[in-house]
Motif scaffolding. Sequence first.
Motif, PDB file in Angstrom:
ATOM      1  N   GLY A   1       0.819  -1.200   0.000  1.00 18.81           N
ATOM      2  CA  GLY A   1       0.000   0.000   0.000  1.00 18.81           C
ATOM      3  C   GLY A   1       0.854   1.252   0.000  1.00 18.81           C
ATOM      4  O   GLY A   1       1.997   1.234   0.446  1.00 18.81           O
TER       5      GLY A   1
ATOM      6  N   HIS B   1     -14.051   2.322   0.206  1.00 16.36           N
ATOM      7  CA  HIS B   1     -13.472   2.596  -1.112  1.00 16.36           C
ATOM      8  C   HIS B   1     -12.733   1.356  -1.617  1.00 16.36           C
ATOM      9  O   HIS B   1     -11.946   0.757  -0.886  1.00 16.36           O
ATOM     10  CB  HIS B   1     -12.513   3.786  -1.039  1.00 16.36           C
ATOM     11  N   PRO B   2     -12.948   0.941  -2.867  1.00 14.82           N
ATOM     12  CA  PRO B   2     -12.330  -0.303  -3.374  1.00 14.82           C
ATOM     13  C   PRO B   2     -10.809  -0.237  -3.500  1.00 14.82           C
ATOM     14  O   PRO B   2     -10.151  -1.277  -3.529  1.00 14.82           O
ATOM     15  CB  PRO B   2     -12.984  -0.484  -4.749  1.00 14.82           C
ATOM     16  N   ASN B   3     -10.242   0.941  -3.559  1.00 13.90           N
ATOM     17  CA  ASN B   3      -8.788   1.067  -3.718  1.00 13.90           C
ATOM     18  C   ASN B   3      -8.052   1.312  -2.409  1.00 13.90           C
ATOM     19  O   ASN B   3      -6.855   1.594  -2.419  1.00 13.90           O
ATOM     20  CB  ASN B   3      -8.460   2.203  -4.693  1.00 13.90           C
TER      21      ASN B   3
ATOM     22  N   ASN C   1      -6.641  -0.121   1.160  1.00 15.04           N
ATOM     23  CA  ASN C   1      -6.240  -1.361   1.823  1.00 15.04           C
ATOM     24  C   ASN C   1      -6.707  -1.333   3.275  1.00 15.04           C
ATOM     25  O   ASN C   1      -6.141  -0.619   4.109  1.00 15.04           O
ATOM     26  CB  ASN C   1      -4.722  -1.520   1.747  1.00 15.04           C
TER      27      ASN C   1
ATOM     28  N   THR D   1      -3.423   3.125   0.036  1.00 13.43           N
ATOM     29  CA  THR D   1      -4.092   2.666  -1.173  1.00 13.43           C
ATOM     30  C   THR D   1      -3.406   1.406  -1.698  1.00 13.43           C
ATOM     31  O   THR D   1      -2.218   1.172  -1.464  1.00 13.43           O
ATOM     32  CB  THR D   1      -4.035   3.736  -2.274  1.00 13.43           C
ATOM     33  N   TYR D   2      -4.185   0.597  -2.419  1.00 15.51           N
ATOM     34  CA  TYR D   2      -3.585  -0.536  -3.111  1.00 15.51           C
ATOM     35  C   TYR D   2      -2.671  -0.066  -4.238  1.00 15.51           C
ATOM     36  O   TYR D   2      -1.673  -0.708  -4.551  1.00 15.51           O
ATOM     37  CB  TYR D   2      -4.669  -1.446  -3.693  1.00 15.51           C
ATOM     38  N   GLU D   3      -3.047   1.053  -4.844  1.00  9.26           N
ATOM     39  CA  GLU D   3      -2.265   1.590  -5.958  1.00  9.26           C
ATOM     40  C   GLU D   3      -0.983   2.217  -5.436  1.00  9.26           C
ATOM     41  O   GLU D   3      -1.009   3.056  -4.541  1.00  9.26           O
ATOM     42  CB  GLU D   3      -3.076   2.643  -6.727  1.00  9.26           C
TER      43      GLU D   3
ATOM     44  N   LYS E   1      -1.688   6.545 -10.885  1.00 12.41           N
ATOM     45  CA  LYS E   1      -2.919   5.924 -10.393  1.00 12.41           C
ATOM     46  C   LYS E   1      -3.170   6.284  -8.922  1.00 12.41           C
ATOM     47  O   LYS E   1      -4.322   6.470  -8.514  1.00 12.41           O
ATOM     48  CB  LYS E   1      -2.833   4.411 -10.560  1.00 12.41           C
ATOM     49  N   TYR E   2      -2.097   6.389  -8.155  1.00 12.94           N
ATOM     50  CA  TYR E   2      -2.227   6.770  -6.748  1.00 12.94           C
ATOM     51  C   TYR E   2      -2.833   8.167  -6.623  1.00 12.94           C
ATOM     52  O   TYR E   2      -3.765   8.393  -5.845  1.00 12.94           O
ATOM     53  CB  TYR E   2      -0.854   6.719  -6.078  1.00 12.94           C
TER      54      TYR E   2
ATOM     55  N   VAL F   1      -6.546   8.143  -7.302  1.00 10.68           N
ATOM     56  CA  VAL F   1      -7.342   7.649  -6.173  1.00 10.68           C
ATOM     57  C   VAL F   1      -7.496   8.732  -5.117  1.00 10.68           C
ATOM     58  O   VAL F   1      -8.596   8.980  -4.601  1.00 10.68           O
ATOM     59  CB  VAL F   1      -6.684   6.388  -5.572  1.00 10.68           C
TER      60      VAL F   1
END
Length: 424
Positions: free
Chosen positions: A272, A351-353, A355, A380-382, A387-388, A391
């Motif tokens: 993350g 939120h899906p993104n 962790n 975040t996972y990203e 992409k981060y 998000v």
Amino acid sequence: MIQIEKKYNIALWLDKWFIEDFGLDTTLALYLKLLALILGLFAICALSWYLTKIVIVSFVHKIFLKTKVVWDDVLVEKKIFEKMAYLIPAFIIVLAAPYVFGDFPKVIKFAIILSNIFIITVIIRSTITLLSAFDKILSNTVILQDKPITTYVQVLKIGVYFIGGILVLSLILGKSPFYFLGAMGAMTAILLLIFKDTILGFVASIQMSVYDMVRVGDWISMPKYDADGDVMSINLNTVKVQNWDKTITTIPTYAFITDSFKNWRGMSDSGGRRINRAINLKMSSFKFCDEKMLSQLKKYKLIEDFIIEKENDVHKFNSKIIDDKIDSVNNRRITNIGVFRIYAEKYISAHPNINENMTLMVRQLESTSKGLPLEVYCFTYERKWVKYESVVSNIFDHLFTIISDFGLEVFEEPTGDDFRNLGR
């Protein structure tokens, strides 16, 4: 190197040819004979080199290119065999000089010394090329991609140049190689001064490798050198970093031992990337929620259960207080800032993104003259930058937009228009 005693004189028939057949002067015939011998030997050497390159080297290249392994393709790419082909003419000169130049003892000695120097030079070049090939092969190996292989190869190259230089000097000056090694011992202090950065870089690269401090591909930040980006290469003397603006910063290798820097690899490996950003809220907009506001906020599914549970808790607490006044200061009430904090936390958690297995919270920081900072802290996972940032922007786009539904305002510094509107 290689020397052979003269067994027979190949130049006898040239003497007969120039002096007896053409009737030339002895001195002129001598020089013409030497020139003819040099040109003839040169032609033989050129022909041997050409045949070696065309026949043997081309044959080896074809065999290597047909194999499935990669390392032999690198040897072909680096032209290692083409460089080694130059050894054939040099060996021919060393072997043939005593026979060809039988009447010229000084030329024999000069030709052999010059050929031996050329042989050493070719061997040095071939060895350096071979080390470069090993560097490329090992650097592309999966288990060694993050190791500073180039640094160790550069040290070996320095050693090859050093040994080659001593051998060449020993041939030119007619001294034993150990004579120069003894002289080098007396110059240790000067050599340490000259190769200070090289020695420090070598020691630093070993420490960096042993303690796994920096790898090629790591994202590092080193403010002292204005470096913030990915490590491109780790060499003996320098580390190249490509910054996010695509500029390249060159940092001394030993600086990673003597100076502080930040390596973001831990973030990349953790699963993350951290979001640590705050919204400054205007404290004058904080208030207690009335029934109308609570009824409106219950429409948000994320906090509906929280508001109902909170209302029950407040009602139970307030029912224990015996007071005829409805708006007693002792009563507990729900605040809009508290409800928004819970909403933000639940929104981020859903939120899906984000962790959820890593730290996640929305907390109040110490209030300042610029309002109350409400900090969002999560991962975040990203982990990739673009992409981060997308998000993070999506999360705060939503929070900034919906904040007015809670009766809250974001703190802003007064602008010129604000001051001009004071007089209206």
